[in-house]
Design a protein around this motif. Sequence first.
Motif, PDB file in Angstrom:
ATOM      1  N   SER A 199       0.815  -1.220   0.000  1.00 41.13           N
ATOM      2  CA  SER A 199       0.000   0.000   0.000  1.00 41.13           C
ATOM      3  C   SER A 199       0.843   1.263   0.000  1.00 41.13           C
ATOM      4  CB  SER A 199      -0.934   0.021   1.215  1.00 41.13           C
ATOM      5  OG  SER A 199      -1.944  -0.946   1.085  1.00 41.13           O
TER       6      SER A 199
ATOM      7  N   LEU B  90      -4.102   4.854   5.033  1.00 38.86           N
ATOM      8  CA  LEU B  90      -3.873   4.366   3.668  1.00 38.86           C
ATOM      9  C   LEU B  90      -5.083   3.586   3.165  1.00 38.86           C
ATOM     10  CD1 LEU B  90      -0.155   3.154   3.879  1.00 38.86           C
ATOM     11  CD2 LEU B  90      -1.015   5.216   2.753  1.00 38.86           C
TER      12      LEU B  90
ATOM     13  N   LYS C 263      -1.942   8.933  -0.783  1.00 33.11           N
ATOM     14  CA  LYS C 263      -1.000   8.074  -0.049  1.00 33.11           C
ATOM     15  C   LYS C 263       0.303   8.825   0.236  1.00 33.11           C
ATOM     16  CE  LYS C 263      -2.472   3.466  -1.580  1.00 33.11           C
ATOM     17  NZ  LYS C 263      -2.034   2.239  -2.290  1.00 33.11           N
TER      18      LYS C 263
END
Length: 478
Positions: free
Chosen positions: A291, A364, A382
């Motif tokens: 991620s 996230l 992000k």
Amino acid sequence: MPAPRSTAPRKVLGRLSLPERTYVADALRTETVGGVLLLAAAVAALLWANIPALQDSYQSVSHFHLGPAALGLDLSIAHWAADGLLAIFFFVAGIELKRELVAGDLRDPKAAALPVVAALCGMAVPALVYTVTNATGGGSLAGWAVPTATDIAFALAVLAVIGTSLPSALRAFLLTLAVVDDLFAILIIAVFFTAELNFAALGGAAAGLVVFWLLLRKGVRGWYVYVPLALVIWALMYNSGVHATVAGVAMGLMLRCHRNEGEEHSPGEHIEHLVRPLSAGLAVPLFALFSAGVAISGGALADVFTKPETLGVVLGLVVGKTLGIFGGTWLTARFTRASLSDDLAWADVFAVASLAGIGFTVSLLIGELAFEGDQTMTAEVKAAVLLGSLIAATLATVLLKVRNAKYRRLWEEEERDEDLSGVPDIYEEDDPAYHLRLADIYERKAAEHRRIAQEKADARHGLAEVPGGAGDDRDGPA
């Protein structure tokens, strides 16, 4: 005649009870190790996604699909990490919350008010900061929930790196705050990020949870019963349209976390002890690996401060979290007529509040859900989460370092065990047996010092009594 009520003000962030202190120490030890692994995974993801020779492989692995399509589970690796592995993380969070409600600080409404109000303010103010920033800048309001979450593992990893001897009361406050924060985060995900519902799958998941609860009530044991059932519940929850991590929280909340007579640990504590290392050491780092891999460049970082969506995330984490948690704590103390512990200052609360601005795992996840379908904005958000967390970590490091000498003295006082009983002395000061043990230790030390002093005195006396003829020259020749 009833006893008069005490008028002494209640202390905020005072000394923990010994059982609570032991639990917090064990939990934070695992979370700190997991946090270091989380940091390593985040760095690895950024390197993997930004080294030109490796960029394509990162994208290929992240988007590689596997799983039974007939069951609606043909997911990418990144999707499995977000929906599957994080269910383990939220399962542990559910157990932590249940334990706090039945055996920890949250069972006392007066004590629970502080972390609950602080957590609510620590989520509301960042959301407000994001909303105002985007309303005035013409940005999207879809990401209002991104800066609301605190990453306890990341925050504790920062503490481990900077070596701060934070007193147990402040660590416990941070842990409890994060547990409540996780609960509200999962509620936000369930309520605001559920687009369509498959009522058949949702009903199946609910039925599975009922079976799970009944088995627990009947005292049925065996991982081979619960693990397959948990997987079925998770799959049904995923296909229902509700985020699959909700299944993890629900099952965690069902476990019994109070101890029956003769039990050293409750079932919930035992399972948490087994699963927490899996969550902190594997599930969360793997989620971070798939991620946190966003392309970072000088231009991309500059864009974070020019776009209202990304600027709102950064300001929400750095400014909103700090002001929200500090303000919520101060207001709770002010309106409940409580006073801060004598060993701490409000500057300490402000430093911990800034540490809570490190939002990573859940931030996230919410960023992916909020801007689903817009890969460019998802990557930018992000990057904003990473940058905002880095700024918050740096600010907290500076603030905590200023008070580190004070923290070290408090920590040493908490750890002192002069009677060698295995229990810190501060918890035994009212026990006569403790003072008898100390008296015995001091008497033995005094006897040893008297013996050494006597030996030294005898040695000096012996030198003074050397025979006269040995050095007397008066009878020799003139």
